[in-house]
Design a protein around this motif. Sequence first.
Motif, PDB file in Angstrom:
ATOM      1  N   ARG A   1      -0.199   2.939  -7.608  1.00  0.00           N
ATOM      2  CA  ARG A   1      -1.513   2.480  -7.182  1.00  0.00           C
ATOM      3  C   ARG A   1      -2.460   2.112  -8.330  1.00  0.00           C
ATOM      4  O   ARG A   1      -3.106   1.066  -8.265  1.00  0.00           O
ATOM      5  CB  ARG A   1      -2.152   3.515  -6.250  1.00  0.00           C
TER       6      ARG A   1
ATOM      7  N   ASN B   1      -4.617 -15.864   6.015  1.00  0.00           N
ATOM      8  CA  ASN B   1      -4.814 -14.499   6.488  1.00  0.00           C
ATOM      9  C   ASN B   1      -4.851 -13.450   5.390  1.00  0.00           C
ATOM     10  O   ASN B   1      -4.940 -12.274   5.674  1.00  0.00           O
ATOM     11  CB  ASN B   1      -3.710 -14.139   7.477  1.00  0.00           C
ATOM     12  N   ALA B   2      -4.749 -13.886   4.131  1.00  0.00           N
ATOM     13  CA  ALA B   2      -4.724 -12.901   3.054  1.00  0.00           C
ATOM     14  C   ALA B   2      -6.091 -12.235   2.903  1.00  0.00           C
ATOM     15  O   ALA B   2      -6.184 -11.119   2.416  1.00  0.00           O
ATOM     16  CB  ALA B   2      -4.305 -13.550   1.748  1.00  0.00           C
TER      17      ALA B   2
ATOM     18  N   ASP C   1      -1.823  -9.755   7.445  1.00  0.00           N
ATOM     19  CA  ASP C   1      -1.654  -9.986   6.011  1.00  0.00           C
ATOM     20  C   ASP C   1      -2.729  -9.312   5.177  1.00  0.00           C
ATOM     21  O   ASP C   1      -2.463  -8.814   4.091  1.00  0.00           O
ATOM     22  CB  ASP C   1      -1.679 -11.493   5.725  1.00  0.00           C
ATOM     23  N   HIS C   2      -3.978  -9.305   5.707  1.00  0.00           N
ATOM     24  CA  HIS C   2      -5.043  -8.774   4.862  1.00  0.00           C
ATOM     25  C   HIS C   2      -4.914  -7.271   4.642  1.00  0.00           C
ATOM     26  O   HIS C   2      -5.453  -6.739   3.696  1.00  0.00           O
ATOM     27  CB  HIS C   2      -6.415  -9.138   5.431  1.00  0.00           C
TER      28      HIS C   2
ATOM     29  N   LEU D   1      -2.006  -5.895   3.983  1.00  0.00           N
ATOM     30  CA  LEU D   1      -1.127  -5.892   2.806  1.00  0.00           C
ATOM     31  C   LEU D   1      -1.952  -6.152   1.551  1.00  0.00           C
ATOM     32  O   LEU D   1      -1.772  -5.509   0.519  1.00  0.00           O
ATOM     33  CB  LEU D   1      -0.037  -6.956   2.971  1.00  0.00           C
ATOM     34  N   THR D   2      -2.896  -7.111   1.657  1.00  0.00           N
ATOM     35  CA  THR D   2      -3.777  -7.380   0.517  1.00  0.00           C
ATOM     36  C   THR D   2      -4.517  -6.112   0.113  1.00  0.00           C
ATOM     37  O   THR D   2      -4.605  -5.790  -1.072  1.00  0.00           O
ATOM     38  CB  THR D   2      -4.808  -8.478   0.870  1.00  0.00           C
TER      39      THR D   2
ATOM     40  N   ARG E   1      -3.666  -3.027   0.524  1.00  0.00           N
ATOM     41  CA  ARG E   1      -2.758  -2.101  -0.172  1.00  0.00           C
ATOM     42  C   ARG E   1      -2.479  -2.593  -1.585  1.00  0.00           C
ATOM     43  O   ARG E   1      -2.424  -1.812  -2.528  1.00  0.00           O
ATOM     44  CB  ARG E   1      -1.445  -1.973   0.599  1.00  0.00           C
TER      45      ARG E   1
ATOM     46  N   LEU F   1      -4.428  -4.236  -3.424  1.00  0.00           N
ATOM     47  CA  LEU F   1      -5.621  -3.996  -4.246  1.00  0.00           C
ATOM     48  C   LEU F   1      -5.629  -2.591  -4.814  1.00  0.00           C
ATOM     49  O   LEU F   1      -6.399  -2.288  -5.720  1.00  0.00           O
ATOM     50  CB  LEU F   1      -6.886  -4.149  -3.392  1.00  0.00           C
TER      51      LEU F   1
ATOM     52  N   ALA G   1      -5.873   0.130  -2.575  1.00  0.00           N
ATOM     53  CA  ALA G   1      -6.564   0.998  -1.626  1.00  0.00           C
ATOM     54  C   ALA G   1      -5.589   2.047  -1.091  1.00  0.00           C
ATOM     55  O   ALA G   1      -4.452   1.733  -0.781  1.00  0.00           O
ATOM     56  CB  ALA G   1      -7.134   0.175  -0.469  1.00  0.00           C
ATOM     57  N   GLY G   2      -6.051   3.293  -0.998  1.00  0.00           N
ATOM     58  CA  GLY G   2      -5.223   4.368  -0.458  1.00  0.00           C
ATOM     59  C   GLY G   2      -5.159   4.290   1.053  1.00  0.00           C
ATOM     60  O   GLY G   2      -5.827   3.455   1.658  1.00  0.00           O
ATOM     61  N   PRO G   3      -4.354   5.138   1.690  1.00  0.00           N
ATOM     62  CA  PRO G   3      -4.180   5.055   3.142  1.00  0.00           C
ATOM     63  C   PRO G   3      -5.484   5.245   3.924  1.00  0.00           C
ATOM     64  O   PRO G   3      -5.717   4.532   4.906  1.00  0.00           O
ATOM     65  CB  PRO G   3      -3.185   6.183   3.461  1.00  0.00           C
TER      66      PRO G   3
ATOM     67  N   ARG H   1      -8.649   4.682   2.957  1.00  0.00           N
ATOM     68  CA  ARG H   1      -9.500   3.508   2.787  1.00  0.00           C
ATOM     69  C   ARG H   1      -8.941   2.329   3.579  1.00  0.00           C
ATOM     70  O   ARG H   1      -9.688   1.608   4.245  1.00  0.00           O
ATOM     71  CB  ARG H   1      -9.589   3.155   1.304  1.00  0.00           C
TER      72      ARG H   1
ATOM     73  N   LYS I   1     -11.440   1.046   6.358  1.00  0.00           N
ATOM     74  CA  LYS I   1     -12.185  -0.162   5.973  1.00  0.00           C
ATOM     75  C   LYS I   1     -11.483  -1.452   6.378  1.00  0.00           C
ATOM     76  O   LYS I   1     -12.123  -2.484   6.501  1.00  0.00           O
ATOM     77  CB  LYS I   1     -12.375  -0.175   4.447  1.00  0.00           C
ATOM     78  N   HIS I   2     -10.167  -1.398   6.509  1.00  0.00           N
ATOM     79  CA  HIS I   2      -9.455  -2.660   6.728  1.00  0.00           C
ATOM     80  C   HIS I   2      -8.758  -2.757   8.070  1.00  0.00           C
ATOM     81  O   HIS I   2      -8.469  -3.848   8.531  1.00  0.00           O
ATOM     82  CB  HIS I   2      -8.450  -2.896   5.604  1.00  0.00           C
TER      83      HIS I   2
ATOM     84  N   PRO J   1     -12.095  -1.462  11.507  1.00  0.00           N
ATOM     85  CA  PRO J   1     -13.132  -2.453  11.847  1.00  0.00           C
ATOM     86  C   PRO J   1     -12.558  -3.673  12.557  1.00  0.00           C
ATOM     87  O   PRO J   1     -13.167  -4.197  13.489  1.00  0.00           O
ATOM     88  CB  PRO J   1     -13.708  -2.844  10.488  1.00  0.00           C
ATOM     89  N   ASN J   2     -11.378  -4.122  12.144  1.00  0.00           N
ATOM     90  CA  ASN J   2     -10.782  -5.292  12.785  1.00  0.00           C
ATOM     91  C   ASN J   2     -10.233  -4.947  14.159  1.00  0.00           C
ATOM     92  O   ASN J   2     -10.205  -5.784  15.048  1.00  0.00           O
ATOM     93  CB  ASN J   2      -9.656  -5.846  11.913  1.00  0.00           C
TER      94      ASN J   2
END
Lengths: 317, 320
Positions: free
Chosen positions: A83, A99-100, B218-219, B221-222, B224, B226, B228-230, B232, B236-237, B240-241
């Motif tokens: 990480r 979608n990224a 896909d976002h 995966l983005t 992760r 970046l 971001a931990g599980p 977060r 956050k990702h 909300p969606n």
Amino acid sequence: MSLLSVRDLEVGFDAPAGEVRAVRSVSFDLAPGERVALVGESGCGKTTTMLAMMGLLPAGAVVSGQVLLDGRDILAGGESSMRPHRWTDIAMVFQGAMNALNPVRRVGAQIVEAVRIHGGSRRDGRSRTRELLELVGLPADFAARYPHELSGGQRQRAVIALALACEPRVLLADEPTTALDVIVQDQIVTLLRELSDTLGLAVVMVTHDLALVPHLCERAAVMYAGSIVETAACADIVQRPAHPYTRRLVDATPDLAGLRPLSSIPGVPPRLDQVLSGCPFQPRCTDAVESCETTAPPLLDLGAGRSCACHLTEVVA
Amino acid sequence: MSRTGHLIRRLLATMVTIYVVVTLNFLLFRVLPGDAVSNLSRVPGGSPELSAALRRQFGLDQPLWEQYWIYLGRLLHGDLGVSFTTQEPVGDRLMVAFGNTLPLVAAGLVLALLLGLVTGTLAAWFRGGWVDRLSTSTAIAFYSVPTHFLGLLLILLLGNQLPTQGMHDEFLIDPTWAARTADLVRHMVLPVVTIALIVFGQYTLVVRSSMLETLGDDHVLTARALGAGPVRTLTKHVLPNAMLPITTLVALSLGGLIGGSILVETVFSWPGAGRAMYESVVQRDYPMLQGVFLVLTISVVTLNLLADLLSVRLDPRVAQ
């Protein structure tokens, strides 16, 4: 010493019909600031290789081999030791700018978040966002826009800005120009080349579009059925391909001068859930000889930065 | 700009819907078989003269068109008529009834939402594992139990520890404010738990499927990639969606809950809107019933509007 080395990378997925070996003993090196292309048709393991290098494969994937960053294996310690390297050392430009990015968050907020995950303050993130957007040729006020308010090319630029947020040394670009029109493709590739030059960024670009490769990369590795079958300087790949598959791939690229007919490669790639005996390309290869059916050719170093996995290499080269 | 336009369009649509509802509500009680007045005048010594007098009193001798205009005019002044049975203004009775129902439904909803979010998220995160199977099957089981049956079961199970009917203990003498509130809360426990258990299963399933869908995006995966931990990634990702379908469902089910409170309130003798509706039907108290229907439909339409506005906040693409 190379910045990043991939050594004997293997990726398998457990499937009902047996293990799918998607990536088979892939090794390559990347020097600081170097640009390498990973070329091959769909399903040959290009993207899987990229994802494996960042430890992003789904839970069912079995990964072995090493990914050495500055000589240290970053795969060895699992998710938690991977990480801190993500985005600060290796960042990724994903395919399909569609979608990224998170569709319900503003572009700027997503870049700020990347900075903050790796210890930056909100203010750092904001000023960095402005810098990055200008760096990729977008107006700074695009930070306040949502991804759906951007065009395809603008979105891909925003994705590149996001990838550069933590000043990585390696950029993995997975089909960065898919779904963009040719003019925008050229702009994106030019942008990546300029960024690589000015920031000293090493780039690995995955693409199925051979025509794009010389515009960005110095070196290319051609993948087939999960393995690298040929590596060479881009000019050599296009002008003097050594492996029969590479030759057929070059012939399958449209020639604008219209001097040679466009050809396709008959047959389909082998199924990766079955044991392959011999050369994986042999069933589709027009030059195949007897030994091709029984023994798999190793990737032989031909000198001058070239290597090729073909029994006929001496004959062809 | 497009958001304001969206808001205006939605507001207009809501107002038209409410007008149509008001009109249907008026017509419904005019075309229904059975006559309010004949029922009222069925008393010892009832005569045609009494019927005629009642008819005049309630304005039922006027032509339908005239009645409609009077109805609309009075409605605009907040006048919902007078209850046949108690002769009190319907508005006052409705205030009391809905005032009693709202805390019940709100508490039940919050509890159900918490249960649904936690179990649904866990089920999605541990997809295919025992956590997933346990929460999914529990959710389906509670979702399919009839409300009154579950209420009665709870009374059997916990009836000796918790009050099972009404809102207050009538035998509390000069209670302090705190004692009164504690008593109210104790009375609320069983009906609220019943509502929460009946409703949460639906939320679990929607949260689970919505989370699963978003987890594959896909976002995520983005995020992760970046670093971001599980936690977060999830908060956050993904959440909300995934909230979009959940919000719509909750708003819709809240309207249904107030209407559906008829079962819970009957089982637990709770003096709320559901009970008022039930009693009005039994007593043929048309103005009261009309009032209940009106408030119910308007609350459903309004909640829909709220959900719609909220979804624009959650997902900017909705306004387009």
